[in-house]
Design an enzyme around this catalytic site. Structure first.
Site, PDB file in Angstrom:
ATOM      1  N   HIS A 117      -1.190 -22.726  51.873  1.00 19.29           N
ATOM      2  CA  HIS A 117      -0.182 -23.791  51.881  1.00 19.29           C
ATOM      3  C   HIS A 117       0.804 -23.480  53.018  1.00 19.29           C
ATOM      4  O   HIS A 117       1.009 -22.315  53.359  1.00 19.29           O
ATOM      5  CB  HIS A 117       0.534 -23.744  50.527  1.00 19.29           C
ATOM      6  CG  HIS A 117       1.497 -24.841  50.252  1.00 19.29           C
ATOM      7  ND1 HIS A 117       2.780 -24.851  50.743  1.00 19.29           N
ATOM      8  CD2 HIS A 117       1.374 -25.973  49.516  1.00 19.29           C
ATOM      9  CE1 HIS A 117       3.414 -25.939  50.313  1.00 19.29           C
ATOM     10  NE2 HIS A 117       2.578 -26.642  49.560  1.00 19.29           N
ATOM     11  N   ASP A 195       0.331 -15.480  46.615  1.00 22.04           N
ATOM     12  CA  ASP A 195       0.918 -16.777  46.331  1.00 22.04           C
ATOM     13  C   ASP A 195       0.185 -17.331  45.114  1.00 22.04           C
ATOM     14  O   ASP A 195      -0.952 -17.794  45.206  1.00 22.04           O
ATOM     15  CB  ASP A 195       0.737 -17.696  47.549  1.00 22.04           C
ATOM     16  CG  ASP A 195       1.217 -19.114  47.272  1.00 22.04           C
ATOM     17  OD1 ASP A 195       1.637 -19.393  46.135  1.00 22.04           O
ATOM     18  OD2 ASP A 195       1.146 -19.947  48.201  1.00 22.04           O
ATOM     19  N   GLN A 198      -0.425 -21.955  42.503  1.00 23.83           N
ATOM     20  CA  GLN A 198      -1.422 -22.783  41.815  1.00 23.83           C
ATOM     21  C   GLN A 198      -2.101 -22.035  40.672  1.00 23.83           C
ATOM     22  O   GLN A 198      -2.233 -22.556  39.573  1.00 23.83           O
ATOM     23  CB  GLN A 198      -2.490 -23.273  42.805  1.00 23.83           C
ATOM     24  CG  GLN A 198      -1.974 -24.276  43.810  1.00 23.83           C
ATOM     25  CD  GLN A 198      -1.498 -25.581  43.175  1.00 23.83           C
ATOM     26  OE1 GLN A 198      -2.040 -26.028  42.180  1.00 23.83           O
ATOM     27  NE2 GLN A 198      -0.478 -26.180  43.758  1.00 23.83           N
ATOM     28  N   LYS A 221       5.347 -25.921  38.306  1.00 23.25           N
ATOM     29  CA  LYS A 221       3.888 -26.097  38.244  1.00 23.25           C
ATOM     30  C   LYS A 221       3.325 -25.574  36.921  1.00 23.25           C
ATOM     31  O   LYS A 221       2.153 -25.767  36.626  1.00 23.25           O
ATOM     32  CB  LYS A 221       3.214 -25.387  39.415  1.00 23.25           C
ATOM     33  CG  LYS A 221       3.813 -25.822  40.753  1.00 23.25           C
ATOM     34  CD  LYS A 221       2.798 -26.004  41.814  1.00 23.25           C
ATOM     35  CE  LYS A 221       3.459 -26.085  43.170  1.00 23.25           C
ATOM     36  NZ  LYS A 221       3.225 -27.348  43.849  1.00 23.25           N
ATOM     37  N   CYS A 359       0.138 -30.310  52.505  1.00 25.77           N
ATOM     38  CA  CYS A 359       0.795 -29.117  53.082  1.00 25.77           C
ATOM     39  C   CYS A 359      -0.221 -28.043  53.438  1.00 25.77           C
ATOM     40  O   CYS A 359       0.059 -26.837  53.303  1.00 25.77           O
ATOM     41  CB  CYS A 359       1.862 -28.539  52.145  1.00 25.77           C
ATOM     42  SG  CYS A 359       3.200 -29.655  51.818  1.00 25.77           S
TER      43      CYS A 359
HETATM   44  C1  LIG Z   1      -0.521 -22.780  47.001  1.00 22.14           C
HETATM   45  C2  LIG Z   1       0.915 -23.188  47.079  1.00 22.14           C
HETATM   46  N1  LIG Z   1       1.810 -22.336  47.581  1.00 22.14           N
HETATM   47  C3  LIG Z   1       3.108 -22.638  47.652  1.00 22.14           C
HETATM   48  C4  LIG Z   1       3.580 -23.853  47.231  1.00 22.14           C
HETATM   49  C5  LIG Z   1       5.039 -24.156  47.350  1.00 22.14           C
HETATM   50  O1  LIG Z   1       5.613 -24.335  46.077  1.00 22.14           O
HETATM   51  P1  LIG Z   1       7.102 -24.863  45.939  1.00 22.14           P
HETATM   52  O2  LIG Z   1       7.189 -26.137  46.726  1.00 22.14           O
HETATM   53  O3  LIG Z   1       7.265 -25.070  44.467  1.00 22.14           O
HETATM   54  O4  LIG Z   1       7.993 -23.803  46.478  1.00 22.14           O
HETATM   55  C6  LIG Z   1       2.689 -24.792  46.727  1.00 22.14           C
HETATM   56  C7  LIG Z   1       3.140 -26.133  46.322  1.00 22.14           C
HETATM   57  O5  LIG Z   1       2.371 -27.046  46.183  1.00 22.14           O
HETATM   58  C8  LIG Z   1       1.317 -24.447  46.639  1.00 22.14           C
HETATM   59  O6  LIG Z   1       0.419 -25.295  46.155  1.00 22.14           O
END
Ligand SMILES: Cc1ncc(COP(=O)(O)O)c(C=O)c1O
Length: 401
Positions: A117, A195, A198, A221, A359
């Site tokens: 992401h 990370d 998900q 999430k 993203c």
């Molecule tokens: C794999 C992954 N990493 C990071 C994020 C960023 O999360 P946040 O916008 O809640 O900080 C997302 C958000 O969709 C994501 O899917």
């Protein structure tokens, strides 16, 4: 166990249509217990944390710190290793700005995967600009799984200092074999950041079992409030990192020309936190415990298999990422229909989905698609909703002929 009726929003009609919520990877819906918990905080004991000894402050500080215990147990860490943030994005930025700026030098390599992401790419690109570090990406195989041979080769390079990687992609919905990657990294003294934005919504996550150094996720999430997240950091590493933001709570004492730093975890929690968010997140975690991971995993597997069979069986739809370790997250390309058109039209039928690059522009470039239509399901979705989606997709295809 869980019930669909635990989530009040799902009973809603959208312009007269029953809501089919297929955008859980963007943000998940909230059960009544979480909504009630947040409301209760504002109605009954709104006050600031760690600031004073009045009866309201005592309740709020107790609930806030109990939430930290709840999170620590949820991912199997110590409470001092849990830093509350605004979300996964802030957690990664915190690590880049503090650990990264203090431990990386020009020419050092950060290994990511191509399916990251933007939140796990841009902070490292910013360090590339600032420090002159290099970034390498683990490529994929045909089925969307990581190319482990290439990964091993990349991790054996001399100047690799960090592996920062998602446990599951928000586009392909495939669980990455992180234990193996992390064990390779540790053999080379490479620091690891996971990370889990998900994966945390689909499987139990255990930082000790993963043996990672950092892990981030967002509350929204996992059926909790927005604006709150968690950074886990291995204690000895956090202790050697400078603070991120300066302000109240992160200090021991402040003088006219110097200050001392508070102990963990407060060292990284400057300013008034998202108190309602933290308390709501703890409530979401208690909800998950009651629902039971086993039940969630079984229901999601059922939904994944059904979706693959029904939607994957449509000749005009291509699902990206078909490796077996699949969560109910599906990025699709539909013959002759732009994903944005599909999402707009399906939206008028009450089906909420996301179109675009989600993203993950480097991943879309790598897969040579500019945009995809994404259906991301949660345990409260049903096979009947998938049937309805298939019917509407078929109608859409006819209309676009
Ligand atoms: C794999 C992954 N990493 C990071 C994020 C960023 O999360 P946040 O916008 O809640 O900080 C997302 C958000 O969709 C994501 O899917």
């Amino acid at each position: 166990m869980f019930k669909r009726s635990d989530f009040p929003i799902l009973k809603q009609k959208i312009k007269g249509r029953t809501l089919v919520y297929f955008d859980n990877s963007a943000t998940a819906q909230k059960p009544s217990v979480v909504i009630k918990m947040v409301e209760e905080y504002y109605r009954q004991y709104n006050s600031n944390v760690h600031r004073s000894l009045n009866p309201l402050a005592e309740v709020v500080t107790k609930r806030y710190e109990e939430a930290r215990d709840e999170v620590a147990e949820f991912i199997n860490s110590q409470r001092e290793e849990i830093i509350f943030t605004r979300g996964a994005t802030e957690g990664i930025n915190l690590v880049a700005r503090t650990w990264g700026e203090n431990n990386l030098k020009s020419g050092d390599i950060v290994v990511l995967s191509i399916l990251e992401h933007h939140a796990n790419i841009v902070p490292w690109l910013q360090l590339k600009e600032k420090l002159g570090i290099k970034i390498s990406y683990i490529p994929l195989q045909e089925d969307g799984s990581l190319n482990m041979t290439a990964a091993k080769k990349l991790l054996s390079k001399k100047r690799v200092k960090l592996l920062a990687i998602s446990q599951a992609s928000n586009v392909l919905g495939i669980l990455n074999p992180l234990k193996k990657l992390i064990s390779w990294a540790r053999q080379k003294n490479i620091v690891t950041l996971v990370d889990a934005a998900q994966s945390i919504a689909h499987v139990p996550v255990d930082v000790r079992d993963l043996n990672c150094d950092f892990l981030v996720f967002s509350g929204h999430k996992i059926w909790g409030p927005t604006g709150v997240g968690v950074l886990y950091g291995r204690r000895n590493i956090l202790e050697n990192m400078p603070p991120f933001l300066g302000g109240g709570d992160m200090i021991g004492a402040v003088y006219q020309d110097s200050f001392t730093i508070n102990e963990l975890p407060y060292k990284f929690e400057a300013g008034t936190p998202n108190i309602a968010g933290v308390i709501g997140l703890a409530s979401a975690i208690r909800y998950i415990k009651k629902a039971g991971w086993k039940n969630i995993v079984v229901q999601e597997k059922k939904l994944s298999d059904y979706f693959m069979k029904k939607v994957g069986g449509l000749k005009f739809v291509k699902i990206l990422g078909t490796a077996p370790a699949k969560f109910p997250v599906f990025a699709m390309v539909i013959d002759n229909i732009h994903p944005h058109d599909a999402a707009d039209i399906l939206g008028t039928e009450g089906i909420i989905m996301r179109a675009g690059n989600h993203c993950t522009q480097p991943l879309h470039d790598y897969l040579k698609v500019s945009a995809t239509l994404r259906a991301s399901l949660s345990f409260y979705n049903t096979t009947a909703e998938i049937d309805f989606f298939v019917k509407k997709l078929q109608e859409l295809k006819k209309a676009f002929k």
